[in-house]
Design a protein around this motif. Structure first.
Motif, PDB file in Angstrom:
ATOM      1  N   HIS A 178      34.832   4.314  72.292  1.00 42.80           N
ATOM      2  CA  HIS A 178      33.407   3.982  72.348  1.00 42.80           C
ATOM      3  C   HIS A 178      32.904   3.409  71.031  1.00 42.80           C
ATOM      4  CE1 HIS A 178      33.238   6.096  76.132  1.00 42.80           C
ATOM      5  NE2 HIS A 178      33.653   7.211  75.567  1.00 42.80           N
ATOM      6  N   THR A 179      33.544   3.816  69.928  1.00 45.80           N
ATOM      7  CA  THR A 179      33.111   3.387  68.595  1.00 45.80           C
ATOM      8  C   THR A 179      34.246   3.620  67.598  1.00 45.80           C
ATOM      9  OG1 THR A 179      31.375   3.620  66.897  1.00 45.80           O
ATOM     10  CG2 THR A 179      32.124   5.646  67.938  1.00 45.80           C
ATOM     11  N   ILE A 180      33.998   3.185  66.362  1.00 45.21           N
ATOM     12  CA  ILE A 180      34.874   3.518  65.244  1.00 45.21           C
ATOM     13  C   ILE A 180      34.272   4.735  64.557  1.00 45.21           C
ATOM     14  CG2 ILE A 180      35.709   2.751  62.979  1.00 45.21           C
ATOM     15  CD1 ILE A 180      37.040   1.280  65.338  1.00 45.21           C
ATOM     16  N   GLN A 181      35.051   5.793  64.452  1.00 41.68           N
ATOM     17  CA  GLN A 181      34.558   7.036  63.862  1.00 41.68           C
ATOM     18  C   GLN A 181      35.383   7.408  62.640  1.00 41.68           C
ATOM     19  OE1 GLN A 181      33.625  10.355  66.525  1.00 41.68           O
ATOM     20  NE2 GLN A 181      34.842  11.695  65.226  1.00 41.68           N
ATOM     21  N   VAL A 182      34.666   7.746  61.560  1.00 40.24           N
ATOM     22  CA  VAL A 182      35.320   8.202  60.335  1.00 40.24           C
ATOM     23  C   VAL A 182      35.150   9.715  60.262  1.00 40.24           C
ATOM     24  CG1 VAL A 182      35.360   8.031  57.814  1.00 40.24           C
ATOM     25  CG2 VAL A 182      34.776   6.010  59.197  1.00 40.24           C
ATOM     26  N   ASN A 183      36.246  10.443  60.383  1.00 40.02           N
ATOM     27  CA  ASN A 183      36.184  11.912  60.276  1.00 40.02           C
ATOM     28  C   ASN A 183      36.079  12.288  58.813  1.00 40.02           C
ATOM     29  OD1 ASN A 183      36.498  12.328  63.108  1.00 40.02           O
ATOM     30  ND2 ASN A 183      38.679  11.891  62.870  1.00 40.02           N
ATOM     31  N   TYR A 184      35.210  13.267  58.535  1.00 40.81           N
ATOM     32  CA  TYR A 184      34.945  13.606  57.143  1.00 40.81           C
ATOM     33  C   TYR A 184      35.537  14.961  56.788  1.00 40.81           C
ATOM     34  CZ  TYR A 184      32.466  11.800  53.124  1.00 40.81           C
ATOM     35  OH  TYR A 184      32.174  11.217  51.912  1.00 40.81           O
ATOM     36  N   ALA A 185      36.178  15.042  55.642  1.00 44.07           N
ATOM     37  CA  ALA A 185      36.750  16.314  55.193  1.00 44.07           C
ATOM     38  C   ALA A 185      35.643  17.359  55.034  1.00 44.07           C
ATOM     39  CB  ALA A 185      37.477  16.112  53.869  1.00 44.07           C
ATOM     40  N   ALA A 186      35.954  18.617  55.281  1.00 39.07           N
ATOM     41  CA  ALA A 186      34.983  19.706  55.138  1.00 39.07           C
ATOM     42  C   ALA A 186      34.481  19.768  53.701  1.00 39.07           C
ATOM     43  CB  ALA A 186      35.639  21.031  55.523  1.00 39.07           C
ATOM     44  N   GLY A 187      33.230  20.214  53.514  1.00 33.27           N
ATOM     45  CA  GLY A 187      32.712  20.421  52.169  1.00 33.27           C
ATOM     46  C   GLY A 187      31.598  19.475  51.763  1.00 33.27           C
ATOM     47  N   SER A 188      31.192  18.578  52.673  1.00 33.60           N
ATOM     48  CA  SER A 188      30.051  17.704  52.403  1.00 33.60           C
ATOM     49  C   SER A 188      28.905  18.119  53.304  1.00 33.60           C
ATOM     50  CB  SER A 188      30.410  16.234  52.647  1.00 33.60           C
ATOM     51  OG  SER A 188      31.271  15.760  51.637  1.00 33.60           O
ATOM     52  N   SER A 189      27.692  18.104  52.757  1.00 35.97           N
ATOM     53  CA  SER A 189      26.567  18.629  53.537  1.00 35.97           C
ATOM     54  C   SER A 189      25.252  18.003  53.086  1.00 35.97           C
ATOM     55  CB  SER A 189      26.487  20.148  53.371  1.00 35.97           C
ATOM     56  OG  SER A 189      26.238  20.477  52.013  1.00 35.97           O
ATOM     57  N   ILE A 190      24.231  18.246  53.884  1.00 36.23           N
ATOM     58  CA  ILE A 190      22.854  17.971  53.467  1.00 36.23           C
ATOM     59  C   ILE A 190      22.074  19.272  53.604  1.00 36.23           C
ATOM     60  CG2 ILE A 190      22.817  15.515  54.088  1.00 36.23           C
ATOM     61  CD1 ILE A 190      21.343  16.351  56.700  1.00 36.23           C
ATOM     62  N   GLU A 191      20.965  19.346  52.834  1.00 34.49           N
ATOM     63  CA  GLU A 191      20.037  20.458  53.033  1.00 34.49           C
ATOM     64  C   GLU A 191      18.660  19.850  53.237  1.00 34.49           C
ATOM     65  OE1 GLU A 191      19.825  23.573  49.938  1.00 34.49           O
ATOM     66  OE2 GLU A 191      17.774  23.795  50.688  1.00 34.49           O
ATOM     67  N   VAL A 192      18.022  20.273  54.288  1.00 36.13           N
ATOM     68  CA  VAL A 192      16.689  19.763  54.567  1.00 36.13           C
ATOM     69  C   VAL A 192      15.843  20.894  55.153  1.00 36.13           C
ATOM     70  CG1 VAL A 192      17.422  18.789  56.813  1.00 36.13           C
ATOM     71  CG2 VAL A 192      15.365  17.920  55.706  1.00 36.13           C
ATOM     72  N   GLY A 193      14.669  21.099  54.566  1.00 37.50           N
ATOM     73  CA  GLY A 193      13.795  22.174  55.030  1.00 37.50           C
ATOM     74  C   GLY A 193      14.459  23.536  54.960  1.00 37.50           C
ATOM     75  N   GLY A 194      15.303  23.762  53.945  1.00 31.08           N
ATOM     76  CA  GLY A 194      15.944  25.056  53.760  1.00 31.08           C
ATOM     77  C   GLY A 194      17.142  25.285  54.670  1.00 31.08           C
ATOM     78  N   LYS A 195      17.536  24.273  55.429  1.00 30.41           N
ATOM     79  CA  LYS A 195      18.671  24.417  56.355  1.00 30.41           C
ATOM     80  C   LYS A 195      19.804  23.492  55.931  1.00 30.41           C
ATOM     81  CE  LYS A 195      19.327  24.689  61.352  1.00 30.41           C
ATOM     82  NZ  LYS A 195      18.560  24.814  62.604  1.00 30.41           N
ATOM     83  N   GLN A 196      21.002  24.049  55.924  1.00 27.95           N
ATOM     84  CA  GLN A 196      22.163  23.267  55.521  1.00 27.95           C
ATOM     85  C   GLN A 196      22.923  22.781  56.749  1.00 27.95           C
ATOM     86  OE1 GLN A 196      25.467  25.183  53.475  1.00 27.95           O
ATOM     87  NE2 GLN A 196      25.392  23.610  51.878  1.00 27.95           N
ATOM     88  N   TYR A 197      23.286  21.515  56.720  1.00 31.54           N
ATOM     89  CA  TYR A 197      24.071  20.906  57.798  1.00 31.54           C
ATOM     90  C   TYR A 197      25.344  20.322  57.183  1.00 31.54           C
ATOM     91  CZ  TYR A 197      19.593  20.552  60.444  1.00 31.54           C
ATOM     92  OH  TYR A 197      18.408  20.795  61.095  1.00 31.54           O
ATOM     93  N   GLN A 198      26.493  20.663  57.764  1.00 32.22           N
ATOM     94  CA  GLN A 198      27.781  20.131  57.288  1.00 32.22           C
ATOM     95  C   GLN A 198      28.056  18.775  57.929  1.00 32.22           C
ATOM     96  OE1 GLN A 198      29.658  21.742  55.002  1.00 32.22           O
ATOM     97  NE2 GLN A 198      28.198  23.454  54.944  1.00 32.22           N
ATOM     98  N   LEU A 199      28.518  17.836  57.107  1.00 34.01           N
ATOM     99  CA  LEU A 199      28.879  16.517  57.630  1.00 34.01           C
ATOM    100  C   LEU A 199      30.217  16.597  58.361  1.00 34.01           C
ATOM    101  CD1 LEU A 199      28.406  13.436  57.834  1.00 34.01           C
ATOM    102  CD2 LEU A 199      29.542  13.215  55.607  1.00 34.01           C
TER     103      LEU A 199
END
Ligand SMILES: [Zn+2]
Length: 252
Positions: A91-112
């Motif tokens: 369906h698309t080209i997908q780049v899988n990301y190694a664990a350990g990258s994230s964002i934090e927004v509104g006090g909540k952390q999301y892993q990439l």
């Protein structure tokens, strides 16, 4: 020990989600596409588990228009370099990301987990699509998905795209890995304001509750880079969905 086990369990669940999104067909999920009887107008009828695609009231993508300025929390990016791991999932080209990258927004952390592309962009702004978009898919500890959209318009060649396209898997199911290091932080626009609304996955099963953050400023890609993607995927876009009762906010 127990905490460690729970944490490992979450990481495993995240990986499972990433791979189940990528390999839905391989895992025996009903096949879907962007054309004909498997196209977006029929997704909700292809399988019971895809019903939200037609019954959902918070679907994505949407046309972004009339966004209300709001004092939103900044997105704090903590992206690390990753070695290149690219898959053509049909369906698309997908780049899988190694664990350990994230964002934090509104006090909540999301892993990439991964990022992937659509051309033209799925979200439109005042009715107009951009030439391409990257969707950066993250997941929080409670399971909620947070997706960052990076809009792309034709201009200069993009060095991050160059690095990925150098290992472009052209066949469905093809997987390429290399020692090339890239950092998706280099794909972000300098200006950090973003549109925010509550939406869904833009592919079956169209699950809702996704925290969408579409960066307002586009980045540039060359016409050749866009063509390299559309030569593989001539169609990769779900049409915009009704906004219903939702509000779109624009961070200040
Ligand atoms: Zn996407």
């Amino acid at each position: 020990m127990k905490a460690r086990m729970i944490k490992t369990g979450l990481a495993t669940a995240s990986l499972f989600l990433a791979s189940s999104l990528a390999f839905a067909a391989a895992a025996g999920k009903p096949h879907w596409g962007y054309e004909g009887h498997e196209g977006p107008a029929h997704w909700g009828d292809l399988a019971a588990e895809y019903a939200t695609c037609k019954t959902g009231k918070s679907q994505s993508p949407i046309n972004i228009s009339g966004a209300r300025p709001a004092q939103l929390a900044d997105i704090r990016f903590s992206y690390q370099p990753t070695t290149l791991d690219v898959v053509n999932n049909g369906h698309t080209i997908q780049v899988n990301y190694a664990a350990g990258s994230s964002i934090e927004v509104g006090g909540k952390q999301y892993q990439l987990l991964q990022f992937h592309f659509h051309s033209p962009s799925e979200h439109t702004v005042d009715g107009q699509p951009y030439d391409m978009v990257a969707h950066l898919v993250h997941q929080a500890g409670d399971g909620q998905l947070g997706v960052i959209g990076v809009l792309m318009k034709k201009g200069k060649a993009n060095p991050v795209i160059d690095a990925i396209w150098a290992s472009l898997p052209t066949q469905a199911g093809e997987h390429k890995q290399s020692d090339t290091q890239l950092n998706v932080a280099d794909l972000l626009p300098a200006k950090q304001s973003f549109y925010n609304y509550s939406g869904s996955l833009t592919t079956p099963p169209c699950s809702e509750g996704v925290n969408w953050m579409v960066m307002q400023a586009p980045v540039e890609v060359s016409a050749e880079q866009v063509a390299a993607f559309t030569n593989i995927f001539s169609k990769s876009v779900r049409p915009v969905q009704p906004l219903h009762e939702r509000l779109i906010h624009l961070s200040q």
